[in-house]
Design an enzyme around this catalytic site. Sequence first.
Site, PDB file in Angstrom:
ATOM      1  N   CYS A  82       0.829  -1.204   0.000  1.00 47.95           N
ATOM      2  CA  CYS A  82       0.000   0.000   0.000  1.00 47.95           C
ATOM      3  C   CYS A  82       0.872   1.266   0.000  1.00 47.95           C
ATOM      4  O   CYS A  82       1.499   1.568  -1.011  1.00 47.95           O
ATOM      5  CB  CYS A  82      -0.967  -0.026   1.188  1.00 47.95           C
ATOM      6  SG  CYS A  82      -2.347   1.133   1.019  1.00 47.95           S
ATOM      7  N   HIS A 170      -3.590  -5.449   0.365  1.00 50.06           N
ATOM      8  CA  HIS A 170      -3.062  -5.988   1.622  1.00 50.06           C
ATOM      9  C   HIS A 170      -3.121  -7.520   1.624  1.00 50.06           C
ATOM     10  O   HIS A 170      -4.187  -8.101   1.851  1.00 50.06           O
ATOM     11  CB  HIS A 170      -3.855  -5.444   2.816  1.00 50.06           C
ATOM     12  CG  HIS A 170      -3.629  -3.990   3.061  1.00 50.06           C
ATOM     13  ND1 HIS A 170      -2.628  -3.529   3.898  1.00 50.06           N
ATOM     14  CD2 HIS A 170      -4.251  -2.898   2.572  1.00 50.06           C
ATOM     15  CE1 HIS A 170      -2.659  -2.193   3.911  1.00 50.06           C
ATOM     16  NE2 HIS A 170      -3.631  -1.787   3.125  1.00 50.06           N
ATOM     17  N   GLU A 172      -1.932  -9.467   3.869  1.00 54.22           N
ATOM     18  CA  GLU A 172      -2.005  -9.961   5.246  1.00 54.22           C
ATOM     19  C   GLU A 172      -3.426 -10.085   5.772  1.00 54.22           C
ATOM     20  O   GLU A 172      -3.670 -10.710   6.812  1.00 54.22           O
ATOM     21  CB  GLU A 172      -1.188  -9.055   6.183  1.00 54.22           C
ATOM     22  CG  GLU A 172      -1.766  -7.675   6.437  1.00 54.22           C
ATOM     23  CD  GLU A 172      -1.398  -6.638   5.388  1.00 54.22           C
ATOM     24  OE1 GLU A 172      -1.452  -5.442   5.717  1.00 54.22           O
ATOM     25  OE2 GLU A 172      -1.076  -7.008   4.243  1.00 54.22           O
TER      26      GLU A 172
END
Length: 511
Positions: A82, A170, A172
């Site tokens: 990001c 993202h 994660e």
Amino acid sequence: MKKDFILILDFGSQYSQMMARRIREIGVYAILYPYNIPISNIVLKKPKGILLSGSPFSIYDEKPPLISRKLFQLNIPILGICYGMQLISFLFGGKIEKSKYKEYGRTNFIIDCPKNKLFHGIPKKSCVWMSHFDEVKNIPNELKGIGHTHSCAIAALIHKNKDIYALQFHPEVNHTEFGIQILKNFILHICKCHPNWEINNFVQKTVENIKKRVSSKKVILGFSGGVDSFVAAYIIQKAIGDSLYCIFVDTGFLLEKEKEKISHICKKMNFSIKIINAKERFFSSLDGVIDPEMKRKIIGKEFISIFQKESKKIKNVEFLAQGTIYSDVIESSTFHKNFSIKSHHNVGGLPDFMKLKLLEPLKELFKDEVRNLGKKLGIPKEILYRHPFPGPGLSIRILGKVNKKKVSILQKAESILLQELKNSDLYESVSQAFMVLLPVKSVGVMGDKRTYEYVAVLRVTKTEDFMTATFSHLPYNFLEKISNRIINEVDGINRLVYDITSKPPATIEWE
């Protein structure tokens, strides 16, 4: 134990903790450092890979968090997420602009260049989680685009000659379909890490380190009664035996009958514990205090003062132990004034006047890692699955001024909530449940009479790691029962509302 590790440079993202946790799940140790850590320190630490986190900032803010281009000359694989992607592009000469269409939430990602190590084994089209308002508008010469979304033409980048990668989404976050596989590709194949982070090794090494460090000295442990302090006590006792002294402080902000429960469990586990009644002291110290940060700091100061006094009563005490965990350390971080979420009374070191040294055996672990560790150590189930309870106790579940009457109201309401959760076999299926008392009164009617009493909030969340959480979808009949019992049985509350906010954007506790 930590031969191979990943260093995450933290720019203040709400997902930074989650990134570290996901990497550890892969079996590789990961640790967060402020983005402005000197390059020389990174070289000394010898990470196998570096991640650049997201951030609430924009590259074009007046003083954006930046890194040196020297980082790209270390020949260490780098992955920017990001803001980290925008930063990489910016430092290589790319152009960043406000997105015409801001992307928050799920979106479809299309791989444009499947022949790269980062996306090995990933389908051409998959669902990813976006959270950005800036985007890369033109690609620097040294980089090339390898993926896009419907409204973001450049959603992934790769360096043409170096192991430098960047993602606008993202990986994660659970909502990113193949996020873990992308992280595995980077960590295991590009960084060539060996998955050697094992919780069993952690216990053995920690016990050995405590033995060496403490030697023949004694340790007092600030005991809260939660899973963190129980696991910390267990490990320290395993290392030094009877040289550990547990101290439990009754602040007056505890749940009903908490002191008795703690005493019973400690006897069951053969922990030596001293209970100190400090109710009047804590109520007096918070008299008139409204600000939650001030509450936390005052309570932390009072705890330290009590531990200092008690340490003088025991010969040869040199250490104060705490059940500090890694998320406490991160959330209390002040490496950038705008990043800090909240302070924790057990984080930040000891004041100069206190001669004790800190012993924090769990400060590298996340909450779910502590629980897993507790299972392996044989900690009783009633402790392992206790819902987290904040160090400042009910004082931060009472918004605004704290007094004995408000604490009594909240204790009764929380007692009913916990009873009904257990009676309905819901206690272990939710992660944390509690009540919040608002500094707001509302009009009601009871027994044909007008009432004007406090509004209470029911907060029940579901989470795996306490870094993100959703509200629990409790049955309506259960919510109705809780509401009826609290309003009928607790003098002082005449309205109950249910908090349906997730974390993020909210935190689990209100203060």
